[in-house]
Design an enzyme around this catalytic site. Structure first.
Site: not given
Ligand code: ZN
Length: 483
Positions: A309, A343, A371
């Site tokens: 991530d 993000e 993602d």
């Molecule tokens: Zn992420």
């Protein structure tokens, strides 16, 4: 983050919270139960012809699976830079590195587009039980939380399983630290405790909130993530605790031990910092103004290495265009890779991309976000609003990925960085992967390179590259009807 699950399951929120129990969290069917059972509309026949793309797809898959470039790049990013929270020098170093390497790759129009991002810093933090059994407890402050006074906040803990229990206790939590011991149902459902827990406890006068980590399993690993304050409630500090600590506090609570805790957090916001979205392209040969957009987010939380991530998702987008270029596959339309900034705690990068490219939004044929970790790819998730002809055509194109079992087209795709584009009508999709173990490590110290399987990462590249190339090269268009 994992946007698709969040959107998919928000509708089942109330239902699922009612189901929440320790037994249910251990039950592997809980997630299936929570999935909406919409009847898919019948699709029109596809208007795209994929036979002419079989040879290219085979070349792409073969090249992706025999190259170690994606993994080597991810290894460099994670080991030499590490985690990349917005505002950190790590993130800016990673951005500089990516720009340099993308130019070295010979990609087109490599550039940084400036974005101002929030700069939250964690500082030192700790949680300890004072009485009845003095001991240190595993914790990790939640992103965007305020800090405590330097001496910390000392108060009795009161444990609830869910918001309904909190509401029943009401004023009884005044002056106390509310502990949410909500077992994991799925990310979209259980994340509400992380997002809203502090303000809902503050509403009744609580002085701090601790949230059981949003995960099905734990080896004393706390999971951070963004929280947000209700502007109408006092801001109280909030942190994640591990499942082990949550269950320990639950037992203490249920025995009437009245555990007293001390929470110390130095967390605070500094002034906004300059950052950037990183963009590189493979320019189209016939219609370069038409764009297939692919990307992930380059920032991460300030723990672990941001490997799954979302370092992995960024490398997938980047390697997709590098690999196509190496193979000499130049599609009719442009494939644009974006490594979005911020993000995790602001989505400023996704919003900035949308605003900076307002004039060409209608030229975005498809936007794919990666993602959800870089595990074995299963295919793509499409937004619910995807026109049926487009869905049918993407399903047809996905057949090119049947040989690597990545040909599934699922519901409820999209992503937080492409969300602003999707709201303006761009067809949005997510790279779907086997998410079985994603939330074991998500937003923890354990999101490190060793959790990434090089072959699965290469399969993700293959999947993204076949889809992006084919859509970008279609002689007519993805939405063309009846030809
Ligand atoms: Zn992420």
């Amino acid at each position: 983050m994992r946007y698709s699950k969040l959107v998919a399951l928000i509708a089942t929120l109330i239902f699922s919270i009612a189901l929440t129990s320790r037994a249910q969290a251990q039950n592997p069917t809980a997630q299936a139960l929570a999935s909406p059972a919409a009847t898919p509309a019948p699709l029109p026949p596809p208007t795209v012809k994929i036979d002419g793309y079989r040879a290219a797809a085979a070349r792409i898959i073969g090249a992706a699976l025999t190259s170690d470039r994606a993994y080597a790049r991810l290894a460099h990013l994670t080991d030499h830079t590490g985690n990349r929270l917005s505002g950190s020098t790590n993130l800016e170093r990673a951005i500089e590195w990516a720009l340099t390497e993308m130019k070295r790759d010979g990609l087109d129009n490599v550039r940084a587009e400036k974005v101002m991002v929030p700069h939250w810093v964690r500082g030192e933090e700790s949680l300890e039980m004072m009485t009845p059994v003095p001991r240190k407890l595993q914790m990790l402050g939640l992103g965007n939380s305020v800090g405590t006074p330097p001496e910390g906040i000392s108060a009795e803990a009161i444990v609830v399983h869910n918001f309904a229990e909190l509401d029943r206790l009401g004023e009884q939590v005044r002056g106390k630290i509310v502990v949410y011991n909500a077992p994991f149902v799925n990310y979209g459902v259980t994340v509400s405790y992380r997002l809203q827990g502090a303000s809902r406890a503050a509403h009744y006068g609580a002085v701090a909130a601790l949230v059981r980590s949003i995960t099905p399993v734990s080896l004393q690993t706390p999971h951070t993530g963004a929280m947000s304050y209700d502007p109408n409630q006092p801001k109280i500090p909030t942190a994640a605790i591990t499942i082990e600590v949550a269950e320990f506090l639950q037992r203490m609570n249920d025995r009437g031990d009245h555990p007293r805790l001390r929470l110390k957090m130095e967390a605070k916001f500094l002034p906004d910092a300059e950052s950037a979205n990183v963009i590189a392209e493979l320019r189209g040969s016939e219609r370069p103004d038409e764009i297939v957009l692919i990307g992930g987010h380059f920032d991460s939380w300030d723990v672990g290495q941001g490997a799954h991530d979302d370092g992995g998702g960024c490398i997938v987008a980047w390697e997709t265009i590098r690999l196509l270029k190496e193979l000499g596959l130049k599609p009719r339309r442009t494939i644009r890779a974006v490594l979005y900034t911020n993000e995790e705690n602001g989505t400023r990068g996704g919003n900035a991309y949308h605003d900076a490219h307002r004039a060409e939004i209608a030229k975005h044929i498809l936007a794919i976000e990666s993602d959800s970790g870089v595990y074995r790819p299963e295919g793509f998730g499409l937004a619910a609003t995807t026109p049926l002809q487009v869905r049918s055509n993407l399903q047809e194109i996905a057949k090119l990925l049947a040989g690597i079992a990545a040909d599934n087209i699922a519901e409820n795709g999209g992503g937080s960085d492409i969300g602003p584009l999707m709201r303006d009508g761009v067809v949005g999709a997510s790279l779907d992967v086997d998410g079985t173990h994603y939330f074991d490590i998500h937003h923890t110290q354990a999101d490190t390179l060793d959790k990434v399987n090089p072959r699965e990462l290469a399969l993700c590249v293959a999947t993204m590259a076949v889809m992006a190339y084919t859509v970008a090269d279609l002689p007519v268009s993805l939405a063309a009807e009846g030809r």
